[in-house]
Design a protein around this motif. Structure first.
Motif, short mmCIF file in Angstrom:
data_model
loop_
_atom_site.label_atom_id
_atom_site.label_comp_id
_atom_site.label_asym_id
_atom_site.label_seq_id
_atom_site.Cartn_x
_atom_site.Cartn_y
_atom_site.Cartn_z
N LEU A 7 0.82 -1.21 0.00
CA LEU A 7 0.00 0.00 0.00
C LEU A 7 0.86 1.26 0.00
CD1 LEU A 7 -2.58 -1.18 2.69
CD2 LEU A 7 -2.80 -1.34 0.21
N GLY A 8 2.08 1.16 -0.48
CA GLY A 8 2.97 2.32 -0.48
C GLY A 8 3.63 2.47 0.87
N SER A 9 2.98 3.13 1.79
CA SER A 9 3.55 3.32 3.12
C SER A 9 3.09 2.24 4.09
CB SER A 9 3.17 4.70 3.67
OG SER A 9 1.77 4.76 3.85
N GLY A 10 2.45 1.21 3.55
CA GLY A 10 1.97 0.14 4.41
C GLY A 10 1.82 -1.16 3.66
N ILE A 11 1.47 -2.20 4.42
CA ILE A 11 1.27 -3.54 3.87
C ILE A 11 -0.02 -4.10 4.46
CG2 ILE A 11 2.13 -5.91 3.86
CD1 ILE A 11 4.91 -4.90 4.02
N GLU A 12 -0.75 -4.83 3.63
CA GLU A 12 -1.92 -5.56 4.12
C GLU A 12 -1.64 -7.04 3.88
OE1 GLU A 12 -6.57 -4.92 3.67
OE2 GLU A 12 -5.66 -5.69 1.83
N VAL A 13 -1.72 -7.83 4.93
CA VAL A 13 -1.50 -9.27 4.84
C VAL A 13 -2.83 -9.95 5.10
CG1 VAL A 13 -0.28 -11.26 5.81
CG2 VAL A 13 0.85 -9.04 5.72
N MET A 14 -3.22 -10.85 4.18
CA MET A 14 -4.44 -11.64 4.36
C MET A 14 -4.07 -13.11 4.29
SD MET A 14 -7.31 -9.53 2.26
CE MET A 14 -6.40 -9.53 0.73
N LEU A 15 -4.46 -13.85 5.31
CA LEU A 15 -4.20 -15.28 5.37
C LEU A 15 -5.52 -16.00 5.57
CD1 LEU A 15 -1.20 -15.09 7.80
CD2 LEU A 15 -1.08 -16.15 5.56
N VAL A 16 -5.70 -17.08 4.84
CA VAL A 16 -6.89 -17.91 4.99
C VAL A 16 -6.41 -19.32 5.26
CG1 VAL A 16 -9.01 -18.74 3.93
CG2 VAL A 16 -8.14 -16.48 3.33
N SER A 17 -6.90 -19.93 6.32
CA SER A 17 -6.53 -21.31 6.63
C SER A 17 -7.75 -22.06 7.10
CB SER A 17 -5.43 -21.35 7.69
OG SER A 17 -5.95 -21.02 8.96
N GLY A 18 -7.65 -23.37 7.13
CA GLY A 18 -8.72 -24.19 7.66
C GLY A 18 -8.65 -24.20 9.17
N LEU A 19 -9.71 -24.63 9.81
CA LEU A 19 -9.74 -24.67 11.28
C LEU A 19 -8.69 -25.62 11.84
CD1 LEU A 19 -13.56 -24.58 12.03
CD2 LEU A 19 -11.90 -22.76 12.36
#
Length: 192
Positions: free
Chosen positions: A109-121
């Motif tokens: 995001l330029g001056s930032g980062i977005e991390v998205m993680l998807v996992s099973g239970l």
């Protein structure tokens, strides 16, 4: 005497009926005014034209109500169709996603980062370890959250760059996180 008494009673009942009728008319006029005020201004004639009579206001309100009922029915049908489409899309996505869990996405995001993680239970990991990797790479975590939807865990972490001149190397962060979650892929699926 009886005539006079009867005439007084007749006069008083006539006055009562007149008063009741006058109050009823006032109440109806008030209700018609309220109904007219609910009609959107763009459907009313411009102020330069004659003001609408009570009957015209009632007709306009009736047409507006009919139009709104038709619109509601149309929107309900569209919603049902969208729900059906979404349901079938979700089933297809779930089948595809289940075979590819865990999923890691990083957005610069330029001056930032977005991390998205998807996992099973049954393929969980510690969120603090993801945060540690981000901080070691020069990012400061602003928000971190997770939610459970069905049999999946969704993690979202927003971080900003600590030192803007240095920045954060997104590919390096992704590689480290990928190494971190890679062992999860070899875990056996457990039947619940």
């Amino acid at each position: 005497m009886k005539k006079r008494l009867a005439s007084t009673i007749d006069d008083s009942t006539k006055l009562d009926r007149k008063t009741i009728e006058r109050n009823r008319r006032i109440h109806m006029k008030s209700l018609c005014h309220q109904l007219g005020s609910l009609i959107p201004p763009n459907l009313k004639p411009p102020k330069s034209k004659l003001m609408l009579g009570q009957q015209d206001q009632l007709d306009l309100a009736a047409r507006y109500i009919k139009h709104m009922r038709e619109r509601i029915e149309k929107l309900k049908r569209q919603k049902e169709q969208a729900m059906l489409n979404q349901s079938s899309d979700r089933k297809m996505l779930d089948k595809n996603v289940d075979t590819k869990l865990p999923i890691l996405e990083l957005r610069d995001l330029g001056s930032g980062i977005e991390v998205m993680l998807v996992s099973g239970l049954n393929k969980t990991f510690m969120l603090y370890e993801v945060i540690s990797v981000l901080e070691e790479e020069g990012a400061e975590v602003v928000t971190a959250s997770f939610s459970t939807v069905g049999d999946k865990l969704f993690y979202v972490v927003h971080a900003q760059v600590k030192i803007s001149r240095v920045g954060v190397e997104t590919t390096r962060v992704k590689d480290r996180l990928q190494e971190f979650i890679a062992p999860l892929e070899i875990w056996p699926e457990e039947d619940v």
